[in-house]
Design a protein around this motif. Structure first.
Motif, short mmCIF file in Angstrom:
data_model
loop_
_atom_site.label_atom_id
_atom_site.label_comp_id
_atom_site.label_asym_id
_atom_site.label_seq_id
_atom_site.Cartn_x
_atom_site.Cartn_y
_atom_site.Cartn_z
N THR A 108 16.29 3.69 -6.74
CA THR A 108 15.08 4.51 -6.69
C THR A 108 15.40 5.85 -7.32
O THR A 108 16.57 6.22 -7.45
CB THR A 108 14.60 4.74 -5.24
OG1 THR A 108 15.63 5.42 -4.51
CG2 THR A 108 14.23 3.44 -4.54
N GLY A 109 14.36 6.57 -7.70
CA GLY A 109 14.52 7.94 -8.19
C GLY A 109 14.63 8.10 -9.69
O GLY A 109 14.48 9.20 -10.20
N THR A 122 13.45 8.15 -13.47
CA THR A 122 12.12 8.43 -14.03
C THR A 122 11.93 7.92 -15.45
O THR A 122 10.82 7.95 -15.97
CB THR A 122 11.84 9.95 -14.01
OG1 THR A 122 12.85 10.61 -14.77
CG2 THR A 122 11.81 10.48 -12.58
N SER A 123 12.99 7.42 -16.08
CA SER A 123 12.86 6.94 -17.46
C SER A 123 12.19 5.57 -17.49
O SER A 123 12.13 4.86 -16.49
CB SER A 123 14.23 6.88 -18.13
OG SER A 123 15.04 5.92 -17.50
N THR A 124 11.72 5.19 -18.66
CA THR A 124 11.07 3.89 -18.85
C THR A 124 12.05 2.75 -18.70
O THR A 124 11.73 1.71 -18.14
CB THR A 124 10.40 3.83 -20.24
OG1 THR A 124 9.49 4.92 -20.35
CG2 THR A 124 9.68 2.53 -20.46
N ASN A 177 12.54 -0.04 -15.97
CA ASN A 177 12.80 0.69 -14.73
C ASN A 177 11.82 0.23 -13.65
O ASN A 177 10.86 0.92 -13.31
CB ASN A 177 12.68 2.19 -14.96
CG ASN A 177 13.01 2.98 -13.71
OD1 ASN A 177 13.49 2.44 -12.73
ND2 ASN A 177 12.74 4.27 -13.75
N GLU A 182 19.70 6.38 -16.57
CA GLU A 182 18.46 6.46 -17.33
C GLU A 182 18.84 6.21 -18.78
O GLU A 182 19.77 6.82 -19.31
CB GLU A 182 17.79 7.80 -17.11
CG GLU A 182 17.36 7.95 -15.65
CD GLU A 182 16.39 9.07 -15.40
OE1 GLU A 182 15.65 9.44 -16.33
OE2 GLU A 182 16.36 9.58 -14.27
#
Length: 65
Positions: free
Chosen positions: A6-7, A9-11, A27, A49
């Motif tokens: 979790t956490g 933020t990238s695609t 992701n 990421e």
């Protein structure tokens, strides 16, 4: 191995096993790694990421004999 995170933020996420990039995956918070090994084994995983140095901590998984 079922990896969950979790956490991020990238695609996309880069998945590393023993410091080797094994996959780039969407992701969606999870990835299933099939090593093909049987028996005793130790693996170190981390997710990043995609294309960045923003990574999770290493997680060591040990399968005893």
């Amino acid at each position: 191995m079922r990896l969950k995170w979790t956490g991020a933020t990238s695609t996309n996420i880069d998945v590393y096993r023993n410091n080797v990039l094994i996959a780039t995956t969407p992701n969606n918070g999870q990835y299933i790694d099939s090593t093909g090994d049987t028996g005793q084994a130790t693996y170190v995983y981390r997710v990043c990421e995609s294309g960045t140095g923003t990574c999770s901590n290493n997680v060591t998984v040990h399968f005893p004999p």
